[in-house]
Design a protein around this motif. Sequence first.
Motif, PDB file in Angstrom:
ATOM      1  N   UNK A   1     -14.137  -6.220   5.736  1.00  0.00           N
ATOM      2  CA  UNK A   1     -13.468  -7.453   6.063  1.00  0.00           C
ATOM      3  C   UNK A   1     -12.592  -7.214   7.294  1.00  0.00           C
ATOM      4  N   UNK A   2     -12.768  -8.012   8.317  1.00  0.00           N
ATOM      5  CA  UNK A   2     -11.974  -7.810   9.522  1.00  0.00           C
ATOM      6  C   UNK A   2     -10.616  -8.504   9.399  1.00  0.00           C
ATOM      7  N   UNK A   3      -9.783  -8.316  10.417  1.00  0.00           N
ATOM      8  CA  UNK A   3      -8.401  -8.784  10.358  1.00  0.00           C
ATOM      9  C   UNK A   3      -8.333 -10.307  10.316  1.00  0.00           C
ATOM     10  N   UNK A   4      -9.197 -10.981  11.066  1.00  0.00           N
ATOM     11  CA  UNK A   4      -9.167 -12.440  11.101  1.00  0.00           C
ATOM     12  C   UNK A   4      -9.503 -13.029   9.729  1.00  0.00           C
ATOM     13  N   UNK A   5     -10.543 -12.495   9.092  1.00  0.00           N
ATOM     14  CA  UNK A   5     -10.904 -12.981   7.763  1.00  0.00           C
ATOM     15  C   UNK A   5      -9.812 -12.682   6.735  1.00  0.00           C
TER      16      UNK A   5
END
Length: 80
Positions: A1-5
Amino acid sequence: MDVKNMREYMGWLYYQYLLITGIYVLEPWEKSIFNTVLFTMVAMVVYTSYVFVPIHVRLALEFFSGLCGEQPESTVALMN
């Protein structure tokens, strides 16, 4: 999971918290007071559980082991 999500997910969780507790209709200063009281209560429950529950569990185990006829370790050591 990336930072934006992750940021979007945390925002969604906070929005759910606002909706479930109904504090989305409060003014900002009322929200902060509500959140402070709620956080303080949760912190006190966690602290109390951490400090006192192990003591009560130990005492309950000693009580119920005494009911089952087991002798305390100090008495057994004296008899040997």
